[in-house]
Design an enzyme around this catalytic site. Sequence first.
Site, PDB file in Angstrom:
ATOM      1  N   LYS A   1       0.811  -1.220   0.000  1.00 43.46           N
ATOM      2  CA  LYS A   1       0.000   0.000   0.000  1.00 43.46           C
ATOM      3  C   LYS A   1       0.845   1.271   0.000  1.00 43.46           C
ATOM      4  CE  LYS A   1      -4.384  -1.752   1.544  1.00 43.46           C
ATOM      5  NZ  LYS A   1      -5.582  -1.624   2.340  1.00 43.46           N
TER       6      LYS A   1
ATOM      7  N   LYS B   1      -5.080  -8.736  -6.514  1.00 43.22           N
ATOM      8  CA  LYS B   1      -6.288  -8.927  -5.713  1.00 43.22           C
ATOM      9  C   LYS B   1      -7.395  -7.968  -6.164  1.00 43.22           C
ATOM     10  CE  LYS B   1      -6.619  -7.103  -1.522  1.00 43.22           C
ATOM     11  NZ  LYS B   1      -7.488  -6.814  -0.393  1.00 43.22           N
TER      12      LYS B   1
ATOM     13  N   LYS C   1     -10.807  -2.331  -3.648  1.00 39.31           N
ATOM     14  CA  LYS C   1     -11.530  -1.048  -3.790  1.00 39.31           C
ATOM     15  C   LYS C   1     -10.633   0.014  -4.398  1.00 39.31           C
ATOM     16  CE  LYS C   1     -13.684  -1.456   0.741  1.00 39.31           C
ATOM     17  NZ  LYS C   1     -12.635  -1.959   1.635  1.00 39.31           N
TER      18      LYS C   1
HETATM   19  N1  AQP Z   1     -10.079  -9.739  -3.238  1.00 39.01           N
HETATM   20  C1  AQP Z   1     -10.490 -10.240  -2.083  1.00 39.01           C
HETATM   21  N2  AQP Z   1     -10.823 -11.547  -1.972  1.00 39.01           N
HETATM   22  C2  AQP Z   1     -11.267 -12.074  -0.799  1.00 39.01           C
HETATM   23  N3  AQP Z   1     -11.412 -11.326   0.324  1.00 39.01           N
HETATM   24  C3  AQP Z   1     -11.103 -10.019   0.251  1.00 39.01           C
HETATM   25  N4  AQP Z   1     -11.146  -9.030   1.157  1.00 39.01           N
HETATM   26  C4  AQP Z   1     -10.739  -7.869   0.587  1.00 39.01           C
HETATM   27  N5  AQP Z   1     -10.425  -8.078  -0.697  1.00 39.01           N
HETATM   28  C5  AQP Z   1     -10.641  -9.408  -0.942  1.00 39.01           C
HETATM   29  C6  AQP Z   1     -11.582  -9.217   2.531  1.00 39.01           C
HETATM   30  O1  AQP Z   1     -12.614  -8.292   2.791  1.00 39.01           O
HETATM   31  C7  AQP Z   1     -12.531  -7.907   4.167  1.00 39.01           C
HETATM   32  C8  AQP Z   1     -12.564  -6.425   4.278  1.00 39.01           C
HETATM   33  O2  AQP Z   1     -11.432  -5.865   3.633  1.00 39.01           O
HETATM   34  P1  AQP Z   1     -11.092  -4.340   3.843  1.00 39.01           P
HETATM   35  O3  AQP Z   1     -11.924  -3.521   2.960  1.00 39.01           O
HETATM   36  O4  AQP Z   1     -11.194  -3.999   5.265  1.00 39.01           O
HETATM   37  O5  AQP Z   1      -9.589  -4.208   3.465  1.00 39.01           O
HETATM   38  P2  AQP Z   1      -8.775  -4.697   2.241  1.00 39.01           P
HETATM   39  O6  AQP Z   1      -8.449  -6.143   2.414  1.00 39.01           O
HETATM   40  O7  AQP Z   1      -7.612  -3.781   2.128  1.00 39.01           O
HETATM   41  O8  AQP Z   1      -9.789  -4.539   1.027  1.00 39.01           O
HETATM   42  P3  AQP Z   1      -9.571  -3.815  -0.341  1.00 39.01           P
HETATM   43  O9  AQP Z   1     -10.774  -3.912  -1.163  1.00 39.01           O
HETATM   44  O10 AQP Z   1      -8.295  -4.292  -0.968  1.00 39.01           O
HETATM   45  O11 AQP Z   1      -9.471  -2.332   0.084  1.00 39.01           O
HETATM   46  P4  AQP Z   1      -8.387  -1.262  -0.267  1.00 39.01           P
HETATM   47  O12 AQP Z   1      -8.270  -1.270  -1.751  1.00 39.01           O
HETATM   48  O13 AQP Z   1      -8.969   0.009   0.293  1.00 39.01           O
HETATM   49  O14 AQP Z   1      -7.152  -1.685   0.411  1.00 39.01           O
HETATM   50  C9  AQP Z   1     -11.267  -8.527   4.729  1.00 39.01           C
HETATM   51  O15 AQP Z   1     -11.605  -9.695   5.444  1.00 39.01           O
HETATM   52  C10 AQP Z   1     -10.475  -8.876   3.516  1.00 39.01           C
HETATM   53  O16 AQP Z   1      -9.641  -9.992   3.733  1.00 39.01           O
END
Ligand code: AQP
Length: 346
Positions: free
Chosen positions: A122, A206, A209
């Site tokens: 990140k 992955k 968002k």
């Molecule tokens: N691609 C994914 N596949 C499976 N699980 C996922 N999670 C996130 N992306 C995937 C799971 O969703 C929960 C919440 O995630 P989060 O939004 O708190 O944080 P993150 O993992 O950082 O999600 P993003 O979408 O990748 O957000 P950004 O882009 O803002 O960093 C968690 O249980 C995560 O494992």
Amino acid sequence: MSDTPPVVYAGPKRILSGVQTSGQLHLGNYLGAIVKFVRLQEEAECFYFLADMHAITVWQDPDKLADQMREVAAAFIASGVDPAKAAIFPQSAVPEHAELAWIFNCVARLGWLDRMTQFKEKSGQHKERSSVGLYTYPVLQAADILVYKATHVPVGEDQKQHLELTRDIAQKFNNDFGAQGFFPITEPVIEGPGARIMSLRDGAAKMSKSDPSDNSRINLLDDADAMATKIRKAKTDPEPLPETLDELKARPEADNLVGIYAALSGVTKAQALTEFAGKGFGAFKPALADLTVAKLGPIGAEMRRLLADPAEIDRVLKIGVEKARAVAAPVVADTKRLVGFWSPKP
Ligand code: AQP
């Protein structure tokens, strides 16, 4: 060595998880986390928080943050999380998370945080310009979990390393303060084909968002046309779907789409392959699009209905805050006593 066996945690089974309020939720969040929230609420006391304090580790527009938080709450409820069974609440409304996080900042070691791959991903090329919060994020996450003495945490695979850090912090705290069994050694719940959903544009990245391409993800609030178009445009290869999982593994984009199909229909990837082996994407993609729209369409519609009445969402959240604080406050009070902080003589 003492002959006394280590005291193990003897508290109740408790489930905790959260989702950042940093933008639209997507299929990865749904399959990796929220689907499991719904299942686990039947098994134990559950705490599902809206991670606004994690969200601000990168810039968030103050005019939008509270609405983003309500959107995540609406996604939980529309997906089937029942506020009568599970506490749903904003992280920032329960100050015990931050209080415990400070104590854990003094337990965790710099070397442990230096190994966290999510910070490296990140912060990218701009480590020194990243917030300190982004770096210590996994410590706050440990506090989120242990402030409820949660025994199980349903998450996607990307969170595995952070969960290991939580276990290390719990163990070190228990050792340092002579309090074996005080904090549980939390188990992650990471399983099934939904645990790691990849970008629709790149089978090696992955679904996220923060991916600049909206075509890389299916958002829970996408309409049916948008979902079908994104799946139709999803990167694939010209070969028909294979018969075995080994052959599938060598084709990351195909593997991802089959994984999504399997997770949405509640079967294994092997079972999904028996249905589609030998067929091309011309047949598979429309089936996947229909399934996605059938599963996510009603959730999006229910989210829109809920979001039209923010006061009702807030009512649910206030109840969630009360339930959460009732558990978190005594845990923090006990932790402070163990650390040796002052409390007035009775
Ligand atoms: N691609 C994914 N596949 C499976 N699980 C996922 N999670 C996130 N992306 C995937 C799971 O969703 C929960 C919440 O995630 P989060 O939004 O708190 O944080 P993150 O993992 O950082 O999600 P993003 O979408 O990748 O957000 P950004 O882009 O803002 O960093 C968690 O249980 C995560 O494992």
